[in-house]
Each structure stands twice: as C-alpha cells, then as structure tokens.
Design a protein around this motif. Structure first.
Motif, mmCIF file in Angstrom:
data_model
loop_
_atom_site.group_PDB
_atom_site.id
_atom_site.type_symbol
_atom_site.label_atom_id
_atom_site.label_comp_id
_atom_site.label_asym_id
_atom_site.label_seq_id
_atom_site.Cartn_x
_atom_site.Cartn_y
_atom_site.Cartn_z
ATOM 1 N N UNK A 25 0.835 -1.214 0.000
ATOM 2 C CA UNK A 25 0.000 0.000 0.000
ATOM 3 C C UNK A 25 0.865 1.258 0.000
ATOM 4 N N UNK A 26 1.947 1.231 0.781
ATOM 5 C CA UNK A 26 2.857 2.378 0.820
ATOM 6 C C UNK A 26 3.538 2.572 -0.539
ATOM 7 N N UNK A 27 4.004 1.468 -1.148
ATOM 8 C CA UNK A 27 4.651 1.552 -2.459
ATOM 9 C C UNK A 27 3.654 2.040 -3.508
ATOM 10 N N UNK A 28 2.428 1.546 -3.457
ATOM 11 C CA UNK A 28 1.410 1.962 -4.424
ATOM 12 C C UNK A 28 1.132 3.465 -4.318
ATOM 13 N N UNK A 29 1.095 3.976 -3.102
ATOM 14 C CA UNK A 29 0.879 5.418 -2.923
ATOM 15 C C UNK A 29 2.022 6.219 -3.528
ATOM 16 N N UNK A 30 3.264 5.764 -3.323
ATOM 17 C CA UNK A 30 4.418 6.446 -3.919
ATOM 18 C C UNK A 30 4.340 6.378 -5.448
ATOM 19 N N UNK A 31 3.957 5.227 -5.987
ATOM 20 C CA UNK A 31 3.893 5.058 -7.437
ATOM 21 C C UNK A 31 2.803 5.932 -8.053
ATOM 22 N N UNK A 32 1.660 6.039 -7.382
ATOM 23 C CA UNK A 32 0.586 6.910 -7.898
ATOM 24 C C UNK A 32 1.016 8.365 -7.870
ATOM 25 N N UNK A 33 1.720 8.764 -6.808
ATOM 26 C CA UNK A 33 2.188 10.148 -6.707
ATOM 27 C C UNK A 33 3.304 10.444 -7.703
ATOM 28 N N UNK A 34 4.030 9.420 -8.106
ATOM 29 C CA UNK A 34 5.149 9.592 -9.037
ATOM 30 C C UNK A 34 4.696 10.177 -10.362
#
Length: 197
Positions: A25-34
C-alpha cells in the motif's frame, strides 16, 4: 493517463498475519504520486495457486496452457503490465512458495519487462529473497532493476503504515524513476520487434 505505464505491484506473501499488504500500500501510494504509472495491486492471498503444474511448460503450451480459473485475473494483470514491483518477505533466506508458484505458472508475461523489488524481513531486510528472485526472473527474460528497497527489522521500523526511515521515500523515487525509464524503453522495443526468446 494515456501515456502512463501499467504497473503491477505483487504482494508475494500469503502467510497469516503478513506485513506485505502494508508495504504494498505504501509503495502503491508512492507510485501513484510519481505520475508515470497507472497502478494495480495483485495480492497472491486471493489467487488460486496450486503447486502441481501441468506436464507441458507454459513456454511451449502458449495460450493453451491450462491455468486454474481462479488464476485468470492475475494472468490478465501480468499480461497487461508494462512493469512490476514485487513485494516480498524473506523465508529461510529465500522468497515465499506462493510467489514461486505465481512465477512458474506464467512465462511470456515477464518477457522483456522490468521488475523492481521491495523486500522486508529481519536483519537482512529480505535481500536474500531478492537475490533468488533476480536469478529466476532473469531466466524468464525479465529486466531486474538494480535499485530496490529493503526494510530490515520492519516490525520495529514502521509505524501507522509508514517506514520510520526518512530516506525511504527518496529511495522509492529512485526505484520508480528507473522502473519508468525501463518500462518506456522496453515497451517501445516490444512494439518495434518481437523479443527473440
């Protein structure tokens, strides 16, 4: 986002009480913000993954490979992905059996696509698992990304769904920058000519 790369984040652990979904979930949030990715998460805990495999490997069976019906959503997600992030713990200096089963049930889905790794565990932070995964995915003609993320002693170093390491977000950006570059380069290459596997 029409030019975005399709990113599939795979939660590799199916163990009871696992920490993988928190990391994913943390990685997905970073990827969406990227901004370079359309993000999808596949949790192997919800996938039918028998350890027994058909006699003919998927490399040779192609579209006729007899996968279980419950695997179809994962197979479709792997097929449409331009890039992958595998989130894995370390079990006995390697990665989980469910993750190996998911990889072994597929073949061309990984070909000429980039894979990045986010691992977690005890003192080594899951790095032994990643070393094994790099060998396996290289055999399947995937391109593994050098700069991954590892979270040692995650049980002490995360709070409220976030890593306590202030530099983690910066490392995640480096991983995603490299993954986006490879996703674009390999998508262009696959469109220009079939990969000679």
């Amino acid at each position: 986002m029409t030019n975005a790369h399709q990113l599939l984040i795979i939660v590799g652990s199916v163990r009871e009480g696992r920490f993988g979904p928190t990391v994913a979930e943390w990685v997905a949030a970073r990827a969406r913000a990227h901004g370079a990715f359309d993000v999808e998460v596949a949790d192997l805990a919800g996938v039918e993954l028998p350890l027994g495999l058909p006699a003919v490997p998927p490399k040779y069976a192609g579209e006729q490979y007899p996968r279980p019906a419950g695997m179809a959503p994962l197979t479709a997600a792997l097929d449409r992905a331009d890039a992958f992030v595998i989130v894995t713990p370390e079990y006995n200096h390697s990665y989980p059996a469910a993750l190996k089963a998911a990889i072994d049930w597929h073949f061309t889905h990984w070909t000429a696509k980039p894979v990045a790794f986010v691992s977690y565990g005890g003192a080594a932070g899951g790095r032994h698992a990643v070393l094994h995964l790099e060998n396996v995915l290289t055999e399947l003609h995937a391109v593994t990304i050098r700069d991954g993320l590892a979270f040692p002693a995650y049980y002490h170093n995360w709070r409220d769904g976030e890593p306590l390491d202030a530099e983690a977000a910066g490392y995640a950006k480096t991983l995603l920058d490299q993954l986006a570059w490879w996703a674009g380069a390999l998508r262009t290459a696959r469109a220009a000519a079939p990969y000679p596997a």
